[in-house]
Design a protein around this motif. Structure first.
Motif, PDB file in Angstrom:
ATOM      1  N   LEU A 202       1.317   0.655  -5.262  1.00 45.31           N
ATOM      2  CA  LEU A 202       3.779   0.889  -5.132  1.00 45.31           C
ATOM      3  C   LEU A 202       3.533   2.179  -4.967  1.00 45.31           C
ATOM      4  O   LEU A 202       4.606   2.583  -4.693  1.00 45.31           O
ATOM      5  CB  LEU A 202       3.712   0.149  -6.457  1.00 45.31           C
ATOM      6  N   LEU A 203       2.575   3.344  -5.409  1.00 42.56           N
ATOM      7  CA  LEU A 203       3.098   4.631  -5.365  1.00 42.56           C
ATOM      8  C   LEU A 203       3.395   4.843  -3.958  1.00 42.56           C
ATOM      9  O   LEU A 203       2.743   4.555  -3.075  1.00 42.56           O
ATOM     10  CB  LEU A 203       2.128   5.623  -6.077  1.00 42.56           C
ATOM     11  N   GLY A 204       4.668   5.815  -3.675  1.00 46.17           N
ATOM     12  CA  GLY A 204       3.730   5.967  -2.160  1.00 46.17           C
ATOM     13  C   GLY A 204       5.228   5.162  -1.505  1.00 46.17           C
ATOM     14  O   GLY A 204       5.560   5.117  -0.131  1.00 46.17           O
ATOM     15  N   ARG A 205       5.205   3.680  -1.464  1.00 53.19           N
ATOM     16  CA  ARG A 205       5.686   2.146  -0.910  1.00 53.19           C
ATOM     17  C   ARG A 205       7.059   2.454  -1.006  1.00 53.19           C
ATOM     18  O   ARG A 205       7.861   3.259  -1.623  1.00 53.19           O
ATOM     19  CB  ARG A 205       6.093   1.115  -1.730  1.00 53.19           C
ATOM     20  N   TRP A 211      13.175  -6.007  -7.420  1.00 51.72           N
ATOM     21  CA  TRP A 211      13.682  -7.543  -8.711  1.00 51.72           C
ATOM     22  C   TRP A 211      12.556  -7.941  -9.280  1.00 51.72           C
ATOM     23  O   TRP A 211      12.114  -8.500  -8.642  1.00 51.72           O
ATOM     24  CB  TRP A 211      14.788  -7.786  -7.412  1.00 51.72           C
ATOM     25  N   PRO A 212      12.632  -8.178 -10.380  1.00 50.29           N
ATOM     26  CA  PRO A 212      11.651  -8.659 -11.509  1.00 50.29           C
ATOM     27  C   PRO A 212      11.475 -10.180 -11.665  1.00 50.29           C
ATOM     28  O   PRO A 212      13.217 -10.720 -12.099  1.00 50.29           O
ATOM     29  CB  PRO A 212      11.332  -7.326 -12.527  1.00 50.29           C
ATOM     30  N   GLY A 213      11.244 -10.509 -12.647  1.00 53.92           N
ATOM     31  CA  GLY A 213      10.925 -12.048 -12.500  1.00 53.92           C
ATOM     32  C   GLY A 213      11.460 -12.274 -14.055  1.00 53.92           C
ATOM     33  O   GLY A 213      11.434 -13.465 -14.356  1.00 53.92           O
ATOM     34  N   HIS A 214      12.101 -11.107 -14.904  1.00 53.22           N
ATOM     35  CA  HIS A 214      12.726 -11.364 -16.087  1.00 53.22           C
ATOM     36  C   HIS A 214      13.206  -9.566 -16.009  1.00 53.22           C
ATOM     37  O   HIS A 214      12.973  -8.634 -16.325  1.00 53.22           O
ATOM     38  CB  HIS A 214      11.840 -11.346 -17.254  1.00 53.22           C
ATOM     39  N   GLY A 215      14.772  -9.793 -15.885  1.00 52.77           N
ATOM     40  CA  GLY A 215      15.409  -8.708 -17.364  1.00 52.77           C
ATOM     41  C   GLY A 215      16.079  -7.776 -15.670  1.00 52.77           C
ATOM     42  O   GLY A 215      15.557  -8.288 -14.778  1.00 52.77           O
ATOM     43  N   PRO A 216      16.501  -6.457 -15.757  1.00 51.63           N
ATOM     44  CA  PRO A 216      17.244  -6.111 -14.878  1.00 51.63           C
ATOM     45  C   PRO A 216      16.620  -5.552 -13.855  1.00 51.63           C
ATOM     46  O   PRO A 216      15.310  -5.478 -13.755  1.00 51.63           O
ATOM     47  CB  PRO A 216      18.496  -5.023 -15.323  1.00 51.63           C
ATOM     48  N   ALA A 217      17.333  -5.048 -12.863  1.00 58.94           N
ATOM     49  CA  ALA A 217      16.437  -4.563 -12.041  1.00 58.94           C
ATOM     50  C   ALA A 217      15.356  -3.306 -11.888  1.00 58.94           C
ATOM     51  O   ALA A 217      16.383  -2.459 -13.256  1.00 58.94           O
ATOM     52  CB  ALA A 217      17.248  -3.984 -10.776  1.00 58.94           C
ATOM     53  N   VAL A 218      14.632  -2.763 -11.557  1.00 55.45           N
ATOM     54  CA  VAL A 218      14.664  -1.399 -11.901  1.00 55.45           C
ATOM     55  C   VAL A 218      15.179  -0.486  -9.516  1.00 55.45           C
ATOM     56  O   VAL A 218      14.436  -0.640  -9.019  1.00 55.45           O
ATOM     57  CB  VAL A 218      12.908  -1.438 -11.367  1.00 55.45           C
ATOM     58  N   ARG A 219      15.931   0.365 -10.569  1.00 49.37           N
ATOM     59  CA  ARG A 219      17.097   0.953  -9.915  1.00 49.37           C
ATOM     60  C   ARG A 219      15.717   2.448  -9.288  1.00 49.37           C
ATOM     61  O   ARG A 219      16.399   2.586  -7.932  1.00 49.37           O
ATOM     62  CB  ARG A 219      17.918   1.312 -10.128  1.00 49.37           C
ATOM     63  N   ASP A 220      15.318   3.059  -9.894  1.00 53.51           N
ATOM     64  CA  ASP A 220      13.870   4.474  -9.487  1.00 53.51           C
ATOM     65  C   ASP A 220      13.146   3.746  -9.528  1.00 53.51           C
ATOM     66  O   ASP A 220      12.401   4.634 -11.200  1.00 53.51           O
ATOM     67  CB  ASP A 220      14.758   5.811 -10.292  1.00 53.51           C
ATOM     68  N   PRO A 221      12.141   2.788  -8.423  1.00 50.62           N
ATOM     69  CA  PRO A 221      10.874   2.714  -8.944  1.00 50.62           C
ATOM     70  C   PRO A 221      10.291   3.358  -9.440  1.00 50.62           C
ATOM     71  O   PRO A 221       8.858   3.251  -9.858  1.00 50.62           O
ATOM     72  CB  PRO A 221      10.607   1.274  -7.455  1.00 50.62           C
TER      73      PRO A 221
END
Length: 302
Positions: A202-205, A211-221
């Motif tokens: 995922l690094l550099g993508r 948007w994960p399977g549980h909980g809120p979004a990861v906004r600064d991935p």
């Protein structure tokens, strides 16, 4: 202490309610809260008119009904599964019965396992799921105005897929990366070496939001993924430190490493420690005192 992760547990969600996230994305959270699912499993609806449903969730009539309410007047053309844990895919048959849509996934439970270990996993898997269409790494699922590209991200489980929603440059990250917690990696289907490689991938993508399977979004991935990698590497430093004064079992290590974690979570922590240990045995950093690697073995530094 393991490397800190900037967790986000701010997730004020009403189970069964459809939340508008973006022009092409909606979310309905299942009423299955727990220590491991947080507020419940997130089901995503992709597109407008002719839509895909990603992860119908557990086999709960109220969740199926909530999904169908959310897509009333629309046509479900695709049912997509990130992976086959019991909180993600068992809702598929009821949704298929209601919509007639085809199902898409990497494969049945256990597809992608690199190595067989002489012990079983206590975690539940959906053994009944068989996708109508097998989606390989890099495969695409296209609909009316939307495109999902699959990334095979084994580790949490061997058949785990993340999906890039190309039109919005976001990632449906399943249980691979979540904002509220680390992901459980439980052998034998969970594999820490695979998980670390999948994080590296995922690094550099370019995706700007997960948007994960549980909980809120990861906004600064990107910083978040780097923190996950640092955290996992630090866990392995802790394991070596635990063994510096002599051989130990996994429960003995967990009591030291997770002293600040409620004992109700120590069983899950032990599975994660086992996953790290198997990786460290494989690359020669640890050794088994006697017998084969497993949850009941005694370990020492190599």
């Amino acid at each position: 202490m393991a490397a800190p992760i900037p967790f986000d547990k701010d997730f004020d969600v009403e189970p069964g309610r459809c939340y508008e996230l973006s022009p092409l994305l909606r979310r309905v959270t299942s009423p299955n809260p727990s220590l491991f699912t947080f507020k419940g499993t997130n089901t995503y609806i992709v597109g407008r008119g002719n839509v895909a449903v990603v992860d119908p969730g557990p086999d709960l009539p109220e969740q199926t009904a909530a999904i169908l309410r959310a897509v009333e007047g629309e046509t479900v053309t695709h049912i997509v599964v990130t992976h086959t844990h019991n909180d993600h895919s068992p809702g598929v048959p009821a949704l298929v019965a209601a919509t007639g849509a085809k199902t898409y996934g990497f494969g049945p439970h256990g597809t992608g396992v690199r190595r067989q270990w002489p012990f079983a996993s206590p975690e539940g898997g959906d053994m009944s799921f068989r996708p109508d269409v097998t989606v390989p790494d890099g495969g695409t699922i296209a609909g009316d105005g939307w495109t999902l590209e699959a990334l095979h991200t084994p580790g949490h489980i061997s058949n785990h897929l993340c999906f890039t929603l190309k039109e919005e440059n976001v990632l449906l990250s399943g249980d691979h990366v979540m904002a509220w917690s680390t992901s459980v990696v439980s052998p034998p289907d969970g594999d820490m070496a695979d998980y670390m490689a999948s994080l590296d991938r995922l690094l550099g993508r370019p995706e700007t939001t997960y948007w994960p399977g549980h909980g809120p979004a990861v906004r600064d991935p990107q910083p978040f993924v780097r923190a996950f990698i640092a955290h996992r590497n630090e866990r392995e430093v802790q394991i070596a430190a635990c063994l510096s004064d002599g051989p130990k079992t996994i429960p003995e290590m967990v009591r030291v490493m997770y002293a600040d974690v409620p004992e109700t979570l120590h069983r899950a922590a032990a599975r994660s420690v086992l996953a790290h240990i198997l990786r460290m045995v494989d690359d020669g950093r640890l050794a088994v005192v006697d017998g084969e690697p497993g949850p009941d073995a005694v370990y020492r530094n190599a």
